[in-house]
Design a protein around this motif. Structure first.
Motif, short mmCIF file in Angstrom:
data_model
loop_
_atom_site.label_atom_id
_atom_site.label_comp_id
_atom_site.label_asym_id
_atom_site.label_seq_id
_atom_site.Cartn_x
_atom_site.Cartn_y
_atom_site.Cartn_z
N SER A 67 31.73 48.29 60.95
CA SER A 67 33.14 48.99 61.39
C SER A 67 33.08 49.40 59.62
N ASP A 68 33.11 48.40 58.90
CA ASP A 68 32.90 48.64 57.37
C ASP A 68 32.27 49.47 57.09
N GLY A 69 31.40 50.48 57.31
CA GLY A 69 30.59 52.26 56.79
C GLY A 69 29.78 51.03 56.26
N ALA A 70 28.97 49.68 56.24
CA ALA A 70 27.84 49.17 55.19
C ALA A 70 26.99 50.35 56.02
N GLU A 71 25.96 50.17 55.96
CA GLU A 71 24.37 50.50 55.96
C GLU A 71 23.79 49.12 56.96
#
Length: 87
Positions: A67-71
């Motif tokens: 949800s934070d955009g981290a892969e």
């Protein structure tokens, strides 16, 4: 035709984990990948991999983000190359 799942979970502390499995169809393969990423984050964002800097894309490869955009990983569901082939 069998479909092969190749999935990589990214983990900076312990190293990436590679998971492989075989399925009877694409949908079952994709659902298994989704369930795996849901074990890391409740609502993974799954999108086709867009390679950086003019690199050639790998067809069918999907990147997963939290949800934070981290892969958090990537996967691909592809037909088995060994189906119906001899030696």
């Amino acid at each position: 035709m069998k479909i092969i799942l190749i999935l990589v979970l990214f983990n900076l502390q312990s190293g990436s984990e590679v998971i492989t499995a075989e399925f009877d169809d694409d949908r079952a393969c994709e659902l298994a990948a989704l369930r795996t990423f849901q074990g890391v984050t409740a609502e993974p964002d799954l999108r086709p991999l867009e390679p950086a800097g003019g690199a050639t894309p790998i067809d069918g490869t999907v990147i997963a983000r939290d949800s934070d955009g981290a892969e958090i990983g990537m996967y691909s569901c592809n037909p088995s190359r060994s189906d119906g082939q001899n030696g």
